[in-house]
Structure formats: C-alpha cells, structure tokens
Design an enzyme around this catalytic site. Structure first.
Site, PDB file in Angstrom:
ATOM      1  N   LYS A 107       0.819  -1.217   0.000  1.00  0.00           N
ATOM      2  CA  LYS A 107       0.000   0.000   0.000  1.00  0.00           C
ATOM      3  C   LYS A 107       0.848   1.261   0.000  1.00  0.00           C
ATOM      4  CE  LYS A 107      -4.156  -2.084   1.893  1.00  0.00           C
ATOM      5  NZ  LYS A 107      -3.800  -3.485   2.191  1.00  0.00           N
TER       6      LYS A 107
HETATM    7  C1  LIG Z   1      -4.535  -4.594   1.693  1.00  0.00           C
HETATM    8  C2  LIG Z   1      -3.841  -5.889   1.690  1.00  0.00           C
HETATM    9  C3  LIG Z   1      -4.243  -6.950   0.858  1.00  0.00           C
HETATM   10  C4  LIG Z   1      -5.478  -6.893  -0.004  1.00  0.00           C
HETATM   11  O1  LIG Z   1      -5.336  -6.051  -1.100  1.00  0.00           O
HETATM   12  P1  LIG Z   1      -6.614  -5.597  -1.950  1.00  0.00           P
HETATM   13  O2  LIG Z   1      -6.078  -4.692  -2.984  1.00  0.00           O
HETATM   14  O3  LIG Z   1      -7.536  -4.903  -0.980  1.00  0.00           O
HETATM   15  O4  LIG Z   1      -7.241  -6.829  -2.512  1.00  0.00           O
HETATM   16  C5  LIG Z   1      -3.477  -8.108   0.853  1.00  0.00           C
HETATM   17  N1  LIG Z   1      -2.395  -8.232   1.650  1.00  0.00           N
HETATM   18  C6  LIG Z   1      -1.993  -7.248   2.460  1.00  0.00           C
HETATM   19  C7  LIG Z   1      -0.802  -7.474   3.322  1.00  0.00           C
HETATM   20  C8  LIG Z   1      -2.679  -6.035   2.507  1.00  0.00           C
HETATM   21  O5  LIG Z   1      -2.275  -5.069   3.340  1.00  0.00           O
END
Ligand SMILES: *Cc1c(COP(=O)(O)O)cnc(C)c1O
Length: 430
Positions: A107
């Site tokens: 993210k």
């Molecule tokens: C947010 C997150 C996900 C999921 O990602 P999406 O784009 O919401 O499907 C998977 N793994 C981790 C570690 C995350 O922080």
C-alpha cells in the site's frame, strides 16, 4: 481524462475531482471513461525502460494534462523510491515482493502516489486543506501515515481499533505526529469503518473536504498497475504465458492488474486468492453476488466480506460472468491450509511467506494446473515481520527486525481516544 460513477447517477469529473472526492456523490466508484492500449513499441522496448519511465507511460493517460509532465515524473520518482524484486520460490513460480517500501506493505505505492497528487492540487489553498479520513485494521493506516507525512495542505486522520492491531502496526500509526493524527477507537474495525462512512455522508462536515485513502480512490488504485509491468519486464525474455495470483481483500490490486491487461500487458490469467471471506469465489461458482459480514483470519488485511473494487472488475468485462471467467479465477483457503503452506514453502524452498502471500501461493498452484507451460507470479503483499506473531511460531524462527521497522519502535505513541461518532465529529470540527 474524465471519470464516471459506476452508479451512473452523478456527473463526470476530471482526475483532480475524482481524487479529491474519493467516492462520487451517488456513492459509486469512479472509473475512467476511456482506456487506450499502450503502443506495441512500448512493449517491444520495455526492457530498456527503467521503472520510472514505465510508470510514467502507464499512468499518463489517466492523469492527462491536469498535472504537468515534469511534476508527474517527480511524483513517480518519489513514489517508486524502492525496489520490486521477483524471488524465484520454486521452478516457474515467483514471489513479486511488494514490501520493500517504508512501511513494508504494498500500500506504500498507492499511498505515496495519492498523497503527492493531493499535495499538488492543494498547493495554492493552504487555508482550505483536505482531510484524509481512513479506517484501518492495521496495514492501510501505516502506509497512509507514512505516505502523507509532511504533505502540505493535507491533514490525515486515522481511526484504528484499540488493542486490535499489532504493536508494530500501532507504532507505525501513532508515532509520526505533524499532519498525522491517530484516533484510537474503543471498538472493533467495523466500528471505525462505520464512523468513517458516516462522516463522508455528514453534510455538517462538507466544508472539511474529506476524502478517503483506500483503494476506492483512483489515485491509490491506479498506480498499483505499475508492478505488474515491472514483473513483465523481468520475465519477458522467458517468453511464456504469465499467470498472476493476488491475495485479495478489497480487490484493488487485482483490479489494477486487469486494467494493466487492458493497456495491452500480456497476462494470460488472474487468480484472486482469498481467505474464508469468499464472496467472489462463491459468485464465480453460482453467479450470485452475496456479501457477508467479514470473518477474522490470520491474513487479516483480507478480511473483507464485500470487496469494494469488484464492481470495477465487472465493468471491465461488461458485467458478463462468462467473459470474466476466461481471464479470471478465484479460490478461497482456510487458515489451516495457509499455515501448512507457509511451513511447506519454508521447508522446501527456504522462503518465508507472510500469511497473505501464502494464500496467494495456494491460489496460484491451483490455477497453474490449468496452465502447465506458464510462469506463475504471486504478489507478496507484506513483509513477514508485519505478521510476526503468526510467522514466528508457525515456522519456529526468529525474524530480524528490518531498519524501517526498528526506526519506529523506539518512538512514543500518541493517540486520541474516542468512543462514538460524536467524538469523531467534534474532533473534526474543532
Ligand atoms: C490490503 C492488503 C491486501 C489486499 O489487497 P486488496 O487490494 O484490498 O485486494 C493483501 N495483503 C496485504 C498485506 C494487505 O495489506
């Protein structure tokens, strides 16, 4: 570039308004009006381009002339200030490691890109700043806090459930100060989420220019296309079909991958791997989209019962399930299977996967049975240290603390405790 609402009941907006609004006034997600494939020369020549050049060509059409090219290039350079290595886990299977950024979660990419876009749009209106309001179950909050730190004209308010996030995650949220405030909610994640939703609908708060920083925001979502291109650049010379598996919660990552394919990236097949929160796997089987309340698992960043980006994926397939299934599969796995897989990957290949990556690996293995000549790539969405309370006992190891994490551990936690929506509102209007 214009964006329309997937609820089709709001007017079209430009990139800037889509970013500063987050969600359309009719509560629909924004979607780009046109998607133009990149020229063949771009793909022919991709091995000679660096990450920044690739990212610029990928995102440019979505931003248009609303950010000057030179500034967009600077934003990209700051966003991509770390690496995206592919680790070969076993023959023909790679982990695309997205966790080398400042908070060690994928993210970071979206949060850094979005924060700098907002900063650019706000550069001349210091007295009328934006407030980014976000609820987190752990990972999003840290990436948003770090990504938006010191961005001018933007205030960040993060709500997290008291006692329900890991120590490392809490430190990442609560120790930065400056334009970042952590609100520690006496409740669970759903309470945080409900308060944030209520705030977006509250007309008394209109003057606060609230926006969201989760993947419903196009500036968080679109840059997630980049790393699919980076992986392709690396694997292109092997000249084999590519299958990508994304550990999926709100389906933002995988939805960005599918958009990358629309731009011409030759991806053979996508797998959305989920934990027992299996709304999409069930939909693919019986054609009924039936969201349920989320259940807790060891891959908690994917504990989502109603994935917000799935409607964007359906839009790209004209809401035609049979078309979608040609390119896309989705499988669900239990915590028991996830733990077993973490152990097997470690024993057989000496690779430490976090629980989310392990779910991605499981989905990939299953799908590769249908594609014997393909290369498989699963996204490793978080560094194992972020889930050390699960990884260490499962593998019976002690993980060294990376320097990004160590730097926050010694800092003092600062949070504002709240209980009710009225507390949040009085904090925001103060
Ligand atoms: C947010 C997150 C996900 C999921 O990602 P999406 O784009 O919401 O499907 C998977 N793994 C981790 C570690 C995350 O922080």
């Amino acid at each position: 570039m214009k964006y329309y609402s997937l609820n089709h009941n709001a007017k079209k907006v430009n990139f800037k308004d889509a970013v500063t609004d987050g969600l359309a006034p009719d509560k629909g997600l924004y979607f780009p009006e046109e998607i133009t494939a990149l020229p063949k020369t771009f793909f022919d020549n991709i091995e000679n381009l660096d990450h920044k050049e690739i990212a610029f060509q990928v995102i440019q059409q979505f931003v248009g002339d609303e950010i000057p090219a030179e500034i967009l290039k600077e934003i990209i350079a700051e966003t991509l200030s770390f690496d995206f290595p592919l680790a070969e886990v076993e023959e023909n299977i790679y982990a695309l490691e997205l966790f080398h950024g400042p908070t060690m979660a994928f993210k970071d990419v979206g949060a850094r890109f979005m924060s700098r876009c907002l900063g650019y749009f706000n550069k001349d209106k210091k007295d009328n700043e934006n407030t980014v309001l976000v609820a987190t179950s752990g990972d999003t909050g840290g990436a948003v806090a770090s990504g938006f730190l010191d961005v001018e004209g933007v205030k960040v308010v993060i709500l997290y459930p008291s006692g329900k996030v890991s120590d490392i995650q809490e430190k990442q949220l609560t120790t930065l100060g400056k334009n970042i405030t952590a609100l520690e909610v006496d409740g669970v994640f759903d309470d945080c989420q409900d308060m944030v939703k209520k705030a977006f609908l509250d007309e008394d708060l209109n003057s606060k220019n609230l926006t969201s920083a989760n993947s419903i925001n196009i500036a968080r979502w679109l840059p997630q296309m980049f790393y699919f291109f980076f992986a392709y650049k690396n694997l292109k010379k092997q000249n084999k079909p590519l299958v990508f598996s994304c550990p999926s919660g709100n389906f933002g990552n995988i939805c960005a991958g599918i958009l990358a394919k629309k731009l011409g990236l030759p991806i053979k097949h996508f797998v959305a791997s989920t934990n027992i929160n299996d709304t999409v796997p069930r939909f693919l089987v019986n054609g009924l989209y039936e969201p349920k309340p989320s259940e807790s698992t060891i891959s908690n960043a994917m504990d989502v019962g109603n994935p917000s980006n799935f409607c964007r994926i359906q839009e790209m397939y004209d809401n035609d399930l049979e078309q979608l299934k040609k390119d896309f599969s989705s499988y669900s796995f239990s915590d028991k299977e996830t733990l077993e897989t973490m152990k097997t990957i470690y024993k057989a290949n000496n690779y430490i996967a976090d629980p989310h990556g392990a779910v991605g690996f499981l989905g990939l293995k299953k799908e590769l049975e249908n594609h014997p000549n393909a290369l498989g790539i699963f996204l490793e969405t978080a560094h194992p240290i972020k889930f050390l309370d699960i990884v260490e006992p499962a593998l019976n190891i002690k993980l060294p603390i990376p320097k990004q994490i160590e730097s926050v551990l010694g800092k003092e936690k600062k949070s504002v405790k709240i209980k009710t929506y009225a507390d949040l509102k009085s904090y925001l209007t103060y």
